[in-house]
Design an enzyme around this catalytic site. Structure first.
Site, PDB file in Angstrom:
ATOM      1  N   SER A 171       5.021  -2.901  -6.241  1.00 39.66           N
ATOM      2  CA  SER A 171       4.502  -2.545  -4.925  1.00 39.66           C
ATOM      3  C   SER A 171       3.961  -3.546  -4.101  1.00 39.66           C
ATOM      4  O   SER A 171       3.889  -3.421  -2.767  1.00 39.66           O
ATOM      5  CB  SER A 171       3.172  -1.825  -5.301  1.00 39.66           C
ATOM      6  OG  SER A 171       1.979  -2.663  -5.940  1.00 39.66           O
ATOM      7  N   LYS A 180      -2.332  -8.479   0.311  1.00 37.97           N
ATOM      8  CA  LYS A 180      -1.902  -6.815   0.286  1.00 37.97           C
ATOM      9  C   LYS A 180      -2.587  -6.004   0.467  1.00 37.97           C
ATOM     10  O   LYS A 180      -4.227  -6.344   0.562  1.00 37.97           O
ATOM     11  CB  LYS A 180      -1.459  -6.844  -1.377  1.00 37.97           C
ATOM     12  CG  LYS A 180      -0.942  -5.713  -1.730  1.00 37.97           C
ATOM     13  CD  LYS A 180      -0.603  -5.541  -3.230  1.00 37.97           C
ATOM     14  CE  LYS A 180       0.055  -4.444  -3.671  1.00 37.97           C
ATOM     15  NZ  LYS A 180       0.315  -4.353  -5.100  1.00 37.97           N
ATOM     16  N   SER A 198       4.072  -5.244 -10.416  1.00 37.49           N
ATOM     17  CA  SER A 198       4.077  -5.311  -8.979  1.00 37.49           C
ATOM     18  C   SER A 198       3.831  -6.466  -8.377  1.00 37.49           C
ATOM     19  O   SER A 198       3.785  -6.588  -6.930  1.00 37.49           O
ATOM     20  CB  SER A 198       2.757  -4.240  -8.587  1.00 37.49           C
ATOM     21  OG  SER A 198       3.151  -2.939  -8.573  1.00 37.49           O
TER      22      SER A 198
END
Lengths: 101, 463
Positions: B147, B72, B171
């Site tokens: 996210s 990420k 997330s």
């Protein structure tokens, strides 16, 4: 009592947070603030007088390490400056924030 | 991408490597082909690692043998652009690597690339990314969640064998649920945050997004553990999480949460079915009550906005990055709300109240865990939503993550495993399993038993 904010308050908060917002954004943010404040208002329904606040969940306290220099996470001057947009003679360059007089 | 090397799980990959049936370079090539074929549509990656093939070669003798993983983009990688999906960090090349990435690379993993997220991890859709949204590979008219939406989409589309995500409140688990993969959020303090771009420091928890529970357990073994550079990491001993795989769940007491609250209509029956599966496996499942997640939304919103306003104050464009005019709307909104709730006259009313209510949640769960070994609920109250739904919805993420916020603010470990797929839309529902602090072993045990007893896992029958 319903919690609402004014455009003046929003503009003031933007200043505190060092953000530049347009008139239009300020108006829009009043609505976003009110929407959020309406949701979080429900905490007033809880009885919390006897409850201690929690700021962290693991309960760890006084975490220390040996007083030794950790070379693996030290930057050289060149590395430290590598991402700066403006540098001069090994320094970061910043805007003047204090008036001359 | 079925039946190609990129569709192997981590466990299958290592197994085949060991038997010398395949070489890692073939896996890497297959993953790269998969990205080339799909990512112009899916948009899971923001940056690809140009040095990948060299890294693979250099690490082939290590346990993970060069395994390509997606990371990420709010996790710092030395010399590899790290943006947190914000234009503020558009050209940022970190001078150091996050502990978790360092650890997996030392074990032999290589970084394929950096995955898209909601800017600064603020959101549950990837729609607040300043580089454009990611699409759900299961159905491209829908969002991947967030996210960590890029990481979940990359795994779901076989563009990465496994991925690393971060969770502050949902997330990891919510995008895993929406993309039909497995997402494990460890106990707060189990995995180092050093080098993770700080969002809400008191709840940020990095963890794996994987194809199977086994893969997630294997990855957690590499990620977990105390870190000298992050004093909030715990000295708790780290067990071998793969030891929890294949264990019976007979006799375990399971509390079923949130089925009766408003908004659960779409997922309710599928969660009931999942509960029945656990019962058939020998667990004792019964519905139970917890503090309303509506209060957790408020606690999380206040705490998170406050911590965001403080953490994002460092972006002044002096030492790195662009100045504050580059923040997107969502970041501005959150910084300002946090500034407001922490300002003079409001800090007690909002922040202190939220911290007290946070204690209530901790106490509530402690009581529940006196009675139950674990708690289950839906991960999200809906299937993946359609693209565009987050426009003008200031509280979209918080309302989407309502069922996960209680376990986030209390620091508990949780996992989401697929528990239903809609045959028409090809979209998934996730089952969320949570356990007491430091008991990731238990969520893995139950999730693994559930996964093995059901057919929802896409990778289960392959090869």
């Amino acid at each position: 009592m319903k919690n609402t904010v004014t455009k003046t308050q929003v503009t003031h908060v933007a200043q505190l947070a060092s953000l530049t917002i347009t008139e239009q954004e300020a108006e829009h943010l009043v609505g976003a603030f009110d929407e959020t404040l309406a949701v979080i208002d429900n905490l007033s329904q809880l009885s919390l007088n006897e409850t201690e606040p929690t700021s962290q969940v693991t309960g760890l306290e006084n975490i220390t390490r040996a007083d030794e220099v950790l070379t693996d996470n030290m930057f050289s001057q060149q590395e430290a400056l590598a991402n700066a947009k403006r540098s001069y003679d090994g320094y970061f360059v910043v805007d003047r924030i204090i008036d001359n007089d | 991408m079925t039946n190609q090397l990129c569709s192997l799980t981590l466990a299958q990959t290592l197994n085949k490597l060991q038997k010398k049936e395949i070489q890692m370079s073939e896996i890497v090539q297959s993953v790269l082909d998969s990205i080339k074929k799909q990512d112009s549509t899916i948009h899971a990656f923001l940056t690809q690692n140009e040095g990948l093939l060299g890294d693979v070669k250099a690490r082939e003798k290590l346990p993970l043998a060069g395994l390509p993983i997606a990371v990420k983009d709010n996790i710092c990688t030395k010399g590899l652009r790290t943006t947190a999906s914000s234009l503020v960090l558009d050209k940022f090349l970190p001078q150091y690597t996050a502990t978790i990435v360092e650890k997996v690379c030392q074990a032999g993993a290589t970084i394929i690339g950096k995955t898209n997220l909601d800017a600064w991890a603020h959101g549950s859709s990837t729609e607040t990314s300043q580089y454009g949204r990611t699409l759900n590979p299961r159905n491209t008219g829908h969002l991947p969640g967030g996210s960590s939406g890029g990481s979940a989409a990359a795994v779901a589309a076989d563009m990465s064998i496994v991925a690393i995500g971060t969770e502050t409140a949902g997330s990891i688990r919510q995008p895993a649920a929406w993309c039909g993969v497995v997402g494990l959020k460890p106990t707060y303090g189990r995995v180092s945050r050093y080098g993770v771009i700080a969002m809400a420091s008191s709840t940020d928890s990095p963890g794996p997004i994987a194809k199977t529970v086994q893969d997630a357990a294997m990855m957690l073994n590499y990620l977990a553990g105390q870190d000298l550079h992050d004093p909030t990491t715990s000295p708790q001993a780290v067990p071998d999480f793969t030891q929890s795989l294949g264990k019976s769940i007979k006799g375990l007491k399971v509390g079923l949460l949130y089925q009766d609250i408003e908004g659960m209509e779409i997922v309710k029956s599928h969660i009931d079915t999942a509960a029945k599966v656990l019962t058939e496996l020998g667990a004792k499942v019964e519905p139970t009550q917890a503090l309303s997640p509506q209060y957790a939304i408020s606690v999380y919103t206040i705490v998170q906005r406050g911590e965001v306003s403080s953490n994002l104050a460092r972006y002044d464009g002096i030492r790195f990055g662009n100045d504050r005019t580059f923040f997107g709307d969502e970041a501005k909104r959150r910084i300002m709300l946090g500034t407001y709730t922490l300002s003079k006259g409001y800090a007690d009313k909002y922040y202190l109240t939220a911290q007290k209510a946070r204690t209530l949640f901790i106490q509530d769960y402690q009581k529940l865990f006196e009675k139950y070994d674990c708690l289950i609920s839906a991960t999200s109250p809906s299937f993946a939503k359609k693209i565009g739904v987050t426009e003008n919805a200031a509280m979209f993420g918080e309302l989407e993550d309502m069922l996960l916020e209680p376990s986030s603010i209390t620091g508990l470990p949780g996992i989401s495993v697929p528990c239903y797929k809609d045959p028409q839309t090809n979209l998934f529902i996730g089952l969320n399993i949570i356990a007491p602090m430091w008991r990731e072993d238990r969520v893995i045990q139950i999730a693994d038993a559930f996964e093995k007893a059901t057919d929802w896992n896409t990778w289960k029958e392959t090869k």
